[in-house]
Design a protein around this motif. Structure first.
Motif, short mmCIF file in Angstrom:
data_model
loop_
_atom_site.label_atom_id
_atom_site.label_comp_id
_atom_site.label_asym_id
_atom_site.label_seq_id
_atom_site.Cartn_x
_atom_site.Cartn_y
_atom_site.Cartn_z
N SER A 260 0.72 -1.29 -0.11
CA SER A 260 -0.07 0.07 -0.21
C SER A 260 0.85 1.30 -0.04
O SER A 260 1.62 1.38 -0.93
CB SER A 260 -0.94 -0.08 1.17
N ARG A 261 0.68 2.18 0.94
CA ARG A 261 1.74 3.19 1.17
C ARG A 261 3.18 2.75 0.91
O ARG A 261 3.85 3.50 0.37
CB ARG A 261 1.40 4.11 2.42
N LYS A 264 4.03 2.10 -2.65
CA LYS A 264 4.11 3.38 -3.32
C LYS A 264 5.66 3.65 -3.04
O LYS A 264 6.55 4.12 -4.14
CB LYS A 264 3.47 4.61 -3.08
N GLU A 298 -9.10 5.38 -5.81
CA GLU A 298 -8.56 6.58 -5.34
C GLU A 298 -8.41 7.46 -6.27
O GLU A 298 -7.86 6.95 -7.21
CB GLU A 298 -7.64 6.29 -4.37
N PHE A 307 -3.52 12.80 2.51
CA PHE A 307 -2.23 12.16 3.03
C PHE A 307 -1.10 13.21 2.28
O PHE A 307 -0.26 12.92 1.39
CB PHE A 307 -1.89 11.04 2.70
N TRP A 351 -10.34 0.05 -4.21
CA TRP A 351 -9.88 1.55 -4.15
C TRP A 351 -8.56 1.64 -4.68
O TRP A 351 -8.06 2.62 -5.22
CB TRP A 351 -9.76 1.69 -2.66
N HIS A 402 -7.77 -5.63 1.11
CA HIS A 402 -6.79 -4.99 1.12
C HIS A 402 -5.84 -5.61 2.24
O HIS A 402 -6.14 -5.40 3.54
CB HIS A 402 -6.90 -3.69 1.49
C1 GCU Z 1 -5.07 4.80 2.19
C2 GCU Z 1 -5.00 5.57 1.13
C3 GCU Z 1 -4.09 4.44 0.19
C4 GCU Z 1 -3.04 3.61 0.85
C5 GCU Z 1 -3.96 2.91 1.94
C6 GCU Z 1 -2.75 2.00 2.67
O1 GCU Z 1 -6.28 3.95 1.96
O2 GCU Z 1 -6.08 6.10 0.46
O3 GCU Z 1 -3.54 5.28 -0.75
O4 GCU Z 1 -2.41 3.03 -0.02
O5 GCU Z 1 -4.28 3.85 2.79
O6 GCU Z 1 -1.63 2.59 3.14
O7 GCU Z 1 -3.03 1.22 3.38
#
Ligand code: GCU
Length: 422
Positions: A260-261, A264, A298, A307, A351, A402
């Protein structure tokens, strides 16, 4: 006081009390109404995201292989000398901010070592990594296990972990599928990780309390300065600096993992630090592996509102304005070529737009092909739970929600086994 006056005072007091009580009650009710409204608006906003494939609309991705002077890039040398630096700079300036590589000193201290961990199967090390610049220091803490039954340096998974140290329990009393160390060790790999808060706390109020205010305060003045996602990758690079000094690790086989984050951050890190052999993004979604121009799940507007500390201050200008972005996320994956990239998604994690993540991988292929890496991903996303591996590129879309699970890890290990020919 006569009786009339007395009566007036009494009536006055009753009216006063009534009005005050009502005001208090009213304020109480108003507060509740406002809270309910805010929650309602948030729910509406989340439903306002598009989840309907037929409403994605048409979009045009920026050219991956046409340079800014409009020349077609047809060799990997032109890619490396011209187009790659252009794209890297566009991501720095418009999305994540630059990542400084300079500092005055780095030192490593193994503060705990146990070669009988996991019932003797693994060696545990905890390492403090201290970086100094201009007399200021930041220390990050690394957790790692390596398998004991292998007598040569091992490939190493490195997790950029935003879920905290509780997921990396060194006693192994609390095993968390997010960091399934036993499975990884049994497969002949090392596993490691650090908590991102050592570098930059994941919070818009105090994200600067780490490398940003201590080592790189000037970045905070810059519209293309480093922010949290870039800082986490900076930390991962410092971990590789340590790996290079540890003879139990094969530093040519480092695998970066983030969920997730963290996914990225893993992609932006893998794009820059060429010491990463395989870059894995698990459900990284918007501003990770998913194409920003696909209107699904998103959006840049929502992510930059919720964020803001993840990105450089230039990024929010693309909220509801994705077509103006000079990059899209397939270009981030392409920056990793000719090293390997693995993109994982989960079918119920709309998402994060599973299809948008797959399409970014698909669209990144021409850069890999420039290196003679023969990939032939189909345009249609593979079925749920069907892993696809095309040479240096891999993908799966797991059933479920997720998360990063032991199933995802099994796929990562399969991919790494093939890629490293093990
Ligand atoms: C939120 C955010 C996402 C991210 C996620 C996470 O949902 O909107 O962009 O990837 O948190 O890090 O779990």
């Amino acid at each position: 006081m006569n009786n009339n006056t007395n009566l007036c005072v009494k009536v006055g007091v009753v009216i006063h009390n009534f009005v005050t009580d009502s005001l208090i009650k009213y304020e109480f009710v108003m507060k509740r109404i406002i809270i309910v409204l805010i929650i309602f608006l948030k729910v509406i906003l989340s439903f306002a995201q598009n989840y309907d494939e037929s409403k994605v609309g048409n979009y045009r991705l920026p050219h991956l292989l046409v340079s800014e002077n409009k020349n077609r890039v047809s060799s990997f040398t032109d890619w490396e000398n011209i187009r790659r630096p252009e794209i890297l700079k566009l991501f720095e300036d418009n999305v994540y901010g630059m990542v400084p590589t300079y500092f005055d000193d780095i030192s490593f201290k193994v503060i705990n070592e146990d070669n009988k961990a996991m019932d003797g199967k693994a060696t545990l090390k905890e390492v403090d990594i201290t970086v100094t610049r201009n007399q200021k220091t930041v220390t990050m803490h690394l957790f790692m296990f390596t398998p004991n039954n292998i007598n040569k340096p091992v490939p190493m998974f490195l997790v950029i972990n935003h879920r905290g140290t509780k997921t990396m329990d060194i006693t192994r009393q609390n095993i968390d599928g997010f960091w399934p160390a036993e499975d990884v060790i049994n497969s002949g790999y090392g596993i490691s990780g650090f908590d991102v808060k050592d570098i930059s706390p994941d919070n818009k109020e105090n994200f600067i309390n780490g490398v940003l205010d201590q080592l790189y305060p000037e970045q905070l003045e810059m519209n293309n300065g480093m922010r949290a996602l870039g800082a986490w990758g900076w930390g991962a690079s410092r971990v590789i600096d340590y790996f290079e000094t540890d003879s139990s690790i094969d530093e040519t086989k480092i695998i970066s993992v983030g969920h997730s984050r963290g996914g990225k951050a893993s992609l932006w890190f893998g794009a820059q630090d060429k010491r990463v052999a395989i870059t894995i993004s698990n459900e990284s979604g918007n501003s990770g592996a998913a194409l920003s121009r696909r209107n699904f799940g998103e959006t840049v507007e929502v992510i930059t509102k919720n964020f803001p500390h993840w990105f450089c201050p230039n990024y929010p200008q693309y909220a509801n304005n994705e077509d103006k972005l000079p990059v899209d996320q397939h270009m981030l994956l392409a920056l990793i070529a000719p090293r390997a990239v693995y993109v994982a998604s989960a079918a119920e994690d709309l998402w994060a737009d599973p299809k948008g993540q797959y399409l970014a991988l698909y669209e990144a292929q021409p850069t890999f092909n420039l290196y003679g890496i023969d990939t032939n991903l189909p345009v249609k996303m593979p079925e749920i739970n069907k892993q696809i591996i095309e040479s240096h590129l891999g993908f799966h879309n797991r059933e479920g929600k997720h998360n990063m699970t032991p199933y995802d890890w099994q796929q990562f290990i399969k991919f790494a086994n093939i890629y490293f020919n093990r």
